[in-house]
Design an enzyme around this catalytic site. Structure first.
Site, PDB file in Angstrom:
ATOM      1  N   ASP A   1       1.741   6.501   1.617  1.00 36.72           N
ATOM      2  CA  ASP A   1       1.010   5.315   2.056  1.00 36.72           C
ATOM      3  C   ASP A   1      -0.437   5.498   1.578  1.00 36.72           C
ATOM      4  O   ASP A   1      -1.119   6.436   1.992  1.00 36.72           O
ATOM      5  CB  ASP A   1       1.060   5.226   3.576  1.00 36.72           C
ATOM      6  CG  ASP A   1       0.315   4.013   4.126  1.00 36.72           C
ATOM      7  OD1 ASP A   1      -0.679   3.594   3.516  1.00 36.72           O
ATOM      8  OD2 ASP A   1       0.717   3.497   5.173  1.00 36.72           O
TER       9      ASP A   1
ATOM     10  N   LYS B   1       7.829   7.703  17.458  1.00 38.41           N
ATOM     11  CA  LYS B   1       7.092   8.941  17.672  1.00 38.41           C
ATOM     12  C   LYS B   1       7.812   9.888  18.636  1.00 38.41           C
ATOM     13  O   LYS B   1       7.330  10.165  19.746  1.00 38.41           O
ATOM     14  CB  LYS B   1       5.673   8.637  18.160  1.00 38.41           C
ATOM     15  CG  LYS B   1       4.845   7.869  17.148  1.00 38.41           C
ATOM     16  CD  LYS B   1       3.435   7.618  17.630  1.00 38.41           C
ATOM     17  CE  LYS B   1       2.641   6.859  16.572  1.00 38.41           C
ATOM     18  NZ  LYS B   1       1.256   6.571  16.990  1.00 38.41           N
TER      19      LYS B   1
ATOM     20  N   ASP C   1       0.808  -1.216   0.000  1.00 37.90           N
ATOM     21  CA  ASP C   1       0.000   0.000   0.000  1.00 37.90           C
ATOM     22  C   ASP C   1       0.847   1.274   0.000  1.00 37.90           C
ATOM     23  O   ASP C   1       0.466   2.287   0.585  1.00 37.90           O
ATOM     24  CB  ASP C   1      -0.956   0.007   1.192  1.00 37.90           C
ATOM     25  CG  ASP C   1      -0.228  -0.135   2.528  1.00 37.90           C
ATOM     26  OD1 ASP C   1       1.006  -0.312   2.520  1.00 37.90           O
ATOM     27  OD2 ASP C   1      -0.900  -0.070   3.571  1.00 37.90           O
TER      28      ASP C   1
END
Length: 288
Positions: free
Chosen positions: A145, A89, A38
């Site tokens: 993506d 993150k 994807d």
């Protein structure tokens, strides 16, 4: 393209690494690529393979630069590309390169993986980093993506922009009948007084009647859009029929053979195959 495709089928989910062990006997070359299905980019396989061969270790992970790295897991690499750590993150800036979901591996990596449920990202890669066996290669150009409809449309726009820029570099004359970043299959039929583009893909045997406005959308093969309709930021699947004076926008997704009645307004709707839409859908919903 005369390419033979061999399938390796999981009897039970094996994560992102286990399937490589399952397909071990099908991998006949010393080097092989693994891709997330994807993502969209220019897929520089040749350069990726050359870089992988140059360092001679087990794996190369393609990375891409992002503007907001705090949303992702950041990859920290040395000057020669060897990955030193992953930071999930980060709250403070420590880098802006993330995993692009495209890899080049040597067969030696298969010794690390068993045919059981295993994550290549969280279980295999960290061990390779500790052993100094994982490198990064920076992707040049766009990346997206496209696993969600909105992102699929954004990825389409990025690719169409690249095609437009390449055409300009190659001194090709743009088609005067369409706005920029538009691809129309030669088998499609386009009516009069239509506005096609920007950022539109029209597949085979599509019929667009008079006065239709299309922008930022993808129409798959066999779609028929009747006169006066407006479609923006939508994905229209195979053999769908859009009635007269309809308005579809905000990431509507129509699967195969959907019929939309005349004058319907749709906002953000997802419609499963072979359904008829006979009333307005003015908030995001799924029609099963």
């Amino acid at each position: 393209y005369e390419v033979e495709i061999v399938f390796s089928i999981e009897d039970k989910p094996l994560g992102t690494a286990g399937p490589l062990a399952l397909a071990r006997d099908m991998i006949e070359t010393e080097y092989f690529f693994v891709l997330n299905s994807d993502v969209i980019c220019l897929y520089p396989f040749r350069n990726l393979l050359l870089f992988h061969k140059s360092h001679g270790h087990e794996g190369t992970l393609m990375v891409t630069q992002v503007k907001e790295p705090s949303k992702y897991g950041v990859i920290i690499s040395e000057r020669n590309g060897r990955i030193s750590r992953f930071v999930e993150k980060p709250e403070e800036f420590c880098g802006d390169k993330i995993n692009a979901g495209i890899y080049c591996f040597s067969r030696a990596i298969l010794k690390r993986i068993e045919p059981v449920r295993t994550s290549i990202e969280t279980e295999v890669f960290p061990k390779m980093v500790l052993d100094g066996e994982l490198f990064s290669y920076v992707l040049d150009g766009y990346w997206m993506d496209i696993g969600q409809p909105k992102d699929y449309l954004t990825g389409t726009c990025l690719h169409l922009s690249w095609i437009e820029e390449k055409s300009a570099r190659d001194s090709r004359t743009p088609d005067p009948d369409y706005r920029p970043n538009t691809i129309v299959d030669e088998s499609a039929t386009i009516g009069e007084r239509c506005q096609i583009g920007p950022n539109v893909v029209i597949g085979r045997n599509v019929v667009i009647e008079d006065g239709v406005h299309l922008s930022r959308c993808v129409l798959f093969d066999g779609v028929h859009v009747k006169r006066g309709s407006f479609i923006n930021s939508c994905i229209i699947g195979w053999d769908c029929m859009i009635g007269e004076w309809c308005r579809l926008e905000e990431s509507c997704v129509l699967e195969k053979n959907v019929r939309v009645a005349d004058g319907i307004h749709m906002l953000g709707a997802t419609v499963c195959s072979h359904k008829n839409v006979n009333k307005h859908v003015r908030e995001p919903t799924c029609i099963l």
